[in-house]
Design a protein around this motif. Structure first.
Motif, PDB file in Angstrom:
ATOM      1  N   LEU A   1       0.814  -1.208   0.000  1.00 47.95           N
ATOM      2  CA  LEU A   1       0.000   0.000   0.000  1.00 47.95           C
ATOM      3  C   LEU A   1       0.848   1.258   0.000  1.00 47.95           C
ATOM      4  CD1 LEU A   1      -3.007  -0.802   2.363  1.00 47.95           C
ATOM      5  CD2 LEU A   1      -2.767  -1.162  -0.085  1.00 47.95           C
ATOM      6  N   ALA A   2       2.040   1.191   0.600  1.00 53.11           N
ATOM      7  CA  ALA A   2       2.921   2.359   0.559  1.00 53.11           C
ATOM      8  C   ALA A   2       3.338   2.645  -0.882  1.00 53.11           C
ATOM      9  CB  ALA A   2       4.140   2.127   1.438  1.00 53.11           C
ATOM     10  N   GLY A   3       3.634   1.583  -1.622  1.00 53.09           N
ATOM     11  CA  GLY A   3       3.989   1.759  -3.024  1.00 53.09           C
ATOM     12  C   GLY A   3       2.836   2.310  -3.847  1.00 53.09           C
ATOM     13  N   LEU A   4       1.630   1.807  -3.557  1.00 52.42           N
ATOM     14  CA  LEU A   4       0.454   2.329  -4.260  1.00 52.42           C
ATOM     15  C   LEU A   4       0.236   3.803  -3.931  1.00 52.42           C
ATOM     16  CD1 LEU A   4      -2.192  -0.542  -3.904  1.00 52.42           C
ATOM     17  CD2 LEU A   4      -0.751  -0.020  -5.874  1.00 52.42           C
ATOM     18  N   GLY A   5       0.494   4.159  -2.673  1.00 52.26           N
ATOM     19  CA  GLY A   5       0.343   5.555  -2.286  1.00 52.26           C
ATOM     20  C   GLY A   5       1.336   6.451  -3.008  1.00 52.26           C
ATOM     21  N   VAL A  19      -3.713   5.055  -4.398  1.00 54.30           N
ATOM     22  CA  VAL A  19      -4.599   5.059  -3.235  1.00 54.30           C
ATOM     23  C   VAL A  19      -4.320   6.315  -2.424  1.00 54.30           C
ATOM     24  CG1 VAL A  19      -4.755   2.534  -3.041  1.00 54.30           C
ATOM     25  CG2 VAL A  19      -2.983   3.765  -1.773  1.00 54.30           C
ATOM     26  N   GLU A  20      -5.322   6.747  -1.673  1.00 50.67           N
ATOM     27  CA  GLU A  20      -5.106   7.880  -0.778  1.00 50.67           C
ATOM     28  C   GLU A  20      -4.218   7.442   0.375  1.00 50.67           C
ATOM     29  OE1 GLU A  20      -7.612  11.176   1.829  1.00 50.67           O
ATOM     30  OE2 GLU A  20      -8.639   9.391   1.052  1.00 50.67           O
ATOM     31  N   ASP A  21      -3.178   8.204   0.647  1.00 52.36           N
ATOM     32  CA  ASP A  21      -2.230   7.855   1.705  1.00 52.36           C
ATOM     33  C   ASP A  21      -1.803   9.137   2.410  1.00 52.36           C
ATOM     34  OD1 ASP A  21      -0.282   6.953   3.359  1.00 52.36           O
ATOM     35  OD2 ASP A  21       1.018   6.135   1.807  1.00 52.36           O
ATOM     36  N   ARG A  22      -2.281   9.308   3.625  1.00 49.93           N
ATOM     37  CA  ARG A  22      -1.919  10.490   4.415  1.00 49.93           C
ATOM     38  C   ARG A  22      -0.823  10.143   5.417  1.00 49.93           C
ATOM     39  NH1 ARG A  22      -7.948  13.015   5.723  1.00 49.93           N
ATOM     40  NH2 ARG A  22      -8.750  12.918   3.574  1.00 49.93           N
ATOM     41  N   ASP A  44     -10.533  -4.638 -11.659  1.00 49.97           N
ATOM     42  CA  ASP A  44     -10.610  -3.971 -12.961  1.00 49.97           C
ATOM     43  C   ASP A  44      -9.288  -4.179 -13.691  1.00 49.97           C
ATOM     44  OD1 ASP A  44     -10.780  -2.274 -15.153  1.00 49.97           O
ATOM     45  OD2 ASP A  44     -11.868  -0.725 -14.043  1.00 49.97           O
ATOM     46  N   ALA A  45      -9.329  -4.944 -14.754  1.00 41.12           N
ATOM     47  CA  ALA A  45      -8.116  -5.308 -15.482  1.00 41.12           C
ATOM     48  C   ALA A  45      -7.374  -4.093 -16.038  1.00 41.12           C
ATOM     49  CB  ALA A  45      -8.456  -6.270 -16.613  1.00 41.12           C
ATOM     50  N   ARG A  46      -8.043  -2.953 -16.145  1.00 45.44           N
ATOM     51  CA  ARG A  46      -7.375  -1.759 -16.646  1.00 45.44           C
ATOM     52  C   ARG A  46      -6.267  -1.286 -15.696  1.00 45.44           C
ATOM     53  NH1 ARG A  46     -12.402   2.131 -17.555  1.00 45.44           N
ATOM     54  NH2 ARG A  46     -12.873   1.179 -15.511  1.00 45.44           N
ATOM     55  N   HIS A  47      -6.334  -1.701 -14.421  1.00 43.81           N
ATOM     56  CA  HIS A  47      -5.334  -1.280 -13.438  1.00 43.81           C
ATOM     57  C   HIS A  47      -4.169  -2.271 -13.331  1.00 43.81           C
ATOM     58  CE1 HIS A  47      -7.906   1.943 -12.099  1.00 43.81           C
ATOM     59  NE2 HIS A  47      -8.890   1.109 -11.814  1.00 43.81           N
ATOM     60  N   ARG A  48      -4.245  -3.348 -14.070  1.00 44.10           N
ATOM     61  CA  ARG A  48      -3.276  -4.437 -13.877  1.00 44.10           C
ATOM     62  C   ARG A  48      -1.832  -3.974 -14.031  1.00 44.10           C
ATOM     63  NH1 ARG A  48      -3.865 -10.549 -16.108  1.00 44.10           N
ATOM     64  NH2 ARG A  48      -1.913 -11.372 -15.257  1.00 44.10           N
ATOM     65  N   ASP A  49      -1.516  -3.283 -15.107  1.00 45.51           N
ATOM     66  CA  ASP A  49      -0.122  -2.891 -15.350  1.00 45.51           C
ATOM     67  C   ASP A  49       0.402  -1.948 -14.278  1.00 45.51           C
ATOM     68  OD1 ASP A  49      -0.131  -4.451 -17.600  1.00 45.51           O
ATOM     69  OD2 ASP A  49      -0.443  -2.797 -19.006  1.00 45.51           O
ATOM     70  N   ALA A  50      -0.471  -1.100 -13.733  1.00 46.16           N
ATOM     71  CA  ALA A  50      -0.038  -0.158 -12.709  1.00 46.16           C
ATOM     72  C   ALA A  50       0.120  -0.811 -11.343  1.00 46.16           C
ATOM     73  CB  ALA A  50      -1.030   1.004 -12.615  1.00 46.16           C
ATOM     74  N   ALA A  61       0.468  -4.335 -10.681  1.00 47.33           N
ATOM     75  CA  ALA A  61       1.300  -5.548 -10.625  1.00 47.33           C
ATOM     76  C   ALA A  61       2.686  -5.321 -10.017  1.00 47.33           C
ATOM     77  CB  ALA A  61       1.409  -6.160 -12.015  1.00 47.33           C
ATOM     78  N   PRO A  62       3.381  -4.207 -10.300  1.00 48.27           N
ATOM     79  CA  PRO A  62       4.707  -4.020  -9.697  1.00 48.27           C
ATOM     80  C   PRO A  62       4.697  -3.898  -8.176  1.00 48.27           C
ATOM     81  CG  PRO A  62       4.416  -2.584 -11.608  1.00 48.27           C
ATOM     82  CD  PRO A  62       3.070  -3.156 -11.279  1.00 48.27           C
ATOM     83  N   HIS A  63       3.521  -3.686  -7.593  1.00 48.72           N
ATOM     84  CA  HIS A  63       3.424  -3.506  -6.144  1.00 48.72           C
ATOM     85  C   HIS A  63       2.949  -4.769  -5.433  1.00 48.72           C
ATOM     86  CE1 HIS A  63       4.154   0.739  -6.813  1.00 48.72           C
ATOM     87  NE2 HIS A  63       3.212   0.725  -7.753  1.00 48.72           N
ATOM     88  N   LEU A  64       2.924  -5.879  -6.144  1.00 47.79           N
ATOM     89  CA  LEU A  64       2.584  -7.176  -5.552  1.00 47.79           C
ATOM     90  C   LEU A  64       3.866  -7.940  -5.256  1.00 47.79           C
ATOM     91  CD1 LEU A  64      -0.399  -8.033  -7.892  1.00 47.79           C
ATOM     92  CD2 LEU A  64      -0.567  -7.812  -5.399  1.00 47.79           C
ATOM     93  N   VAL A  65       4.024  -8.332  -3.998  1.00 42.08           N
ATOM     94  CA  VAL A  65       5.248  -8.986  -3.547  1.00 42.08           C
ATOM     95  C   VAL A  65       4.902 -10.374  -3.015  1.00 42.08           C
ATOM     96  CG1 VAL A  65       7.251  -8.790  -2.019  1.00 42.08           C
ATOM     97  CG2 VAL A  65       6.104  -6.713  -2.837  1.00 42.08           C
ATOM     98  N   PRO A  66       5.627 -11.422  -3.409  1.00 46.24           N
ATOM     99  CA  PRO A  66       5.355 -12.751  -2.841  1.00 46.24           C
ATOM    100  C   PRO A  66       5.476 -12.752  -1.314  1.00 46.24           C
ATOM    101  CG  PRO A  66       6.796 -12.935  -4.749  1.00 46.24           C
ATOM    102  CD  PRO A  66       6.699 -11.463  -4.422  1.00 46.24           C
ATOM    103  N   VAL A  67       4.501 -13.348  -0.648  1.00 48.21           N
ATOM    104  CA  VAL A  67       4.558 -13.442   0.812  1.00 48.21           C
ATOM    105  C   VAL A  67       5.837 -14.152   1.254  1.00 48.21           C
ATOM    106  CG1 VAL A  67       3.448 -14.449   2.852  1.00 48.21           C
ATOM    107  CG2 VAL A  67       2.045 -13.404   1.077  1.00 48.21           C
ATOM    108  N   ALA A  68       6.274 -15.110   0.481  1.00 50.91           N
ATOM    109  CA  ALA A  68       7.475 -15.870   0.840  1.00 50.91           C
ATOM    110  C   ALA A  68       8.732 -15.001   0.877  1.00 50.91           C
ATOM    111  CB  ALA A  68       7.671 -17.014  -0.152  1.00 50.91           C
ATOM    112  N   ASP A  69       8.683 -13.814   0.257  1.00 49.13           N
ATOM    113  CA  ASP A  69       9.861 -12.954   0.181  1.00 49.13           C
ATOM    114  C   ASP A  69       9.868 -11.855   1.236  1.00 49.13           C
ATOM    115  OD1 ASP A  69      10.575 -14.461  -1.979  1.00 49.13           O
ATOM    116  OD2 ASP A  69      10.049 -12.945  -3.486  1.00 49.13           O
ATOM    117  N   VAL A  70       8.887 -11.837   2.137  1.00 49.08           N
ATOM    118  CA  VAL A  70       8.819 -10.750   3.112  1.00 49.08           C
ATOM    119  C   VAL A  70       8.833 -11.293   4.533  1.00 49.08           C
ATOM    120  CG1 VAL A  70       7.467  -9.391   1.474  1.00 49.08           C
ATOM    121  CG2 VAL A  70       6.285 -10.642   3.293  1.00 49.08           C
ATOM    122  N   GLU A  71       9.166 -10.425   5.460  1.00 49.54           N
ATOM    123  CA  GLU A  71       9.064 -10.709   6.895  1.00 49.54           C
ATOM    124  C   GLU A  71       7.819 -10.006   7.416  1.00 49.54           C
ATOM    125  OE1 GLU A  71      11.458  -9.809  11.106  1.00 49.54           O
ATOM    126  OE2 GLU A  71      12.196  -9.013   9.191  1.00 49.54           O
TER     127      GLU A  71
END
Length: 403
Positions: A42-46, A51-54, A86-92, A94-104
């Motif tokens: 969500l930080a990346g999306l912000g 997304v709205e991020d205050r 909405d598939a129109r948002h896919r390209d924007a 997708a780069p902000h999806l991270v495998p759970v296996a790669d995070v703490e």
């Protein structure tokens, strides 16, 4: 329903979208949402203006977002659903999806206060029969109010954190003339469900059951580790202290209330009728199915739908004296137990205080936990549109005492 490939049985589909805090490759912590086997950053999306991020999401805790309130929660959830369907948002996106296996996965929120209740009639009755076999199982006040105690916020830890066996005063045998000091000999678990407050309340202004959704952000799984021998000695007459304060584990994902609306069911009938401040005008039982595993082996499957006191009643009682809510206040249900042995939520009940050892599927036996044991509690619930809502799991491994 989503352009992202998600296993239908994962429990982390578009109807769930639980919030958590994660870190990747030693970078700063940030807020994310679970979807399938990925974390949506969500930080990346912000930062991308999606997304709205205050200042809510580039943070090491959910507290800022939780304090924003129900309107912000609903708007953010709706926007995430839009971005993922909405598939129109896919390209924007997708780069902000991270495998759970790669995070703490980190502790999802900063805990302000911690309260643990005692809301299962089956659990309270079993405990009464164990310790007061000649008396009434339930104390006279039990069906009039949600009994609870104030725990220690500083030792609430995220799933996966090792649990060091506590030390303290205990009587090895009840007939001992005096206590001795040493490691806990009756280390136990308590399978529980908790909820976390987002929006604070004003001092001296109780929060009625109807206002539950306005203040509570979501639900987590809880393991309230318990030192039963320390508890038996110290809890005379004021109740738990050191026997409960050494560690409490919570799951890393906070499931929003909205994701559990389809799981709401009528709670058990309450007799006598509760006082007016505890009465609710809608069903607030939750059809959650818990499972307890010791070293990967299932030992119990309690159901949360049988809890006598509901979350809105717990919150109403906790604030009726004027105590105010703070963002990050954690309220746990107390041990979740059912009417059969296969539904008991702690080893105290499962082994009847050690008198009836529990045999695990691999043939080993337990009265209480041994060093090296790993305990996992997980849960799921029915979701909207036939989906399954996975609450994740809370896990801890016992380490030797440091006495």
């Amino acid at each position: 329903m989503t352009w992202l490939e998600v296993d239908e049985d994962s429990g982390f589909g578009i109807e769930n979208l639980p919030y958590g805090v994660f870190r990747r490759d030693g970078a700063a912590a940030r807020v994310g949402v679970a979807i399938g086997d990925r974390v949506l950053d969500l930080a990346g999306l912000g930062e991308a203006g999606l997304v709205e991020d205050r200042g809510w999401f580039a943070a090491d805790a959910l507290n800022g977002f939780m304090a924003a309130g129900r309107t912000a929660w609903q708007a953010n959830r709706a926007r995430i659903r839009e971005l993922l369907t909405d598939a129109r948002h896919r390209d924007a996106v997708a780069p902000h999806l991270v495998p759970v296996a790669d995070v703490e996965l980190l502790r999802p929120f900063e805990v302000a206060d911690y309260v643990d209740f005692y809301s299962s009639e089956h659990h309270a009755t079993n405990v009464g029969r164990i310790f007061r076999p000649q008396g009434e199982p339930l104390m006279p006040n039990w069906k009039h109010l949600p009994v609870g105690y104030h725990g220690r916020a500083g030792t609430v830890q995220v799933s996966g954190t090792p649990v060091v066996r506590p030390c303290g005063q205990r009587k090895v045998a009840p007939s001992d003339a005096a206590p001795s000091y040493g490691p806990c000999l009756k280390l136990d678990i308590e399978a529980e469900v908790g909820f976390v407050a987002g929006v604070p309340s004003s001092p001296a202004r109780p929060v009625p059951p109807r206002a539950f959704r306005d203040h509570v952000f979501g639900f987590v799984l809880v393991n309230d580790w318990s030192a039963r021998d320390l508890q038996a000695w110290e809890a005379q007459p004021l109740g738990p202290f050191l026997s409960k304060s050494f560690a409490t584990s919570i799951s890393p994902w906070v499931v929003p209330i909205e994701a559990l609306e389809a799981a709401r069911v009528p709670s058990p009938a309450q007799d006598p009728a509760p006082l007016p401040y505890l009465r609710t005008d809608e069903p607030w039982g939750l059809d959650l199915r818990l499972e307890i595993l010791i070293n990967g082996q299932p030992v119990s499957r309690p159901g949360f739908d049988g809890m006598y006191w509901t979350p809105p009643q717990q919150l109403a009682h906790a604030t009726v004296n004027g105590a105010s809510l703070r963002t990050g206040d954690l309220f746990a249900s107390g041990t979740v137990s059912g009417p059969t042995r296969e539904e008991r939520g702690c080893l105290l009940e499962l082994t009847w205080n050690g008198a009836e050892p529990l045999e695990l599927p691999d043939g080993t036996k337990r009265t209480f936990l041994e060093d090296g044991d790993t305990v996992t509690i997980r849960a799921s619930a029915p979701g909207a549109n036939g989906a399954t809502i996975d609450l994740g799991e809370v896990t801890g491994t016992i380490r030797p005492a440091h006495c």
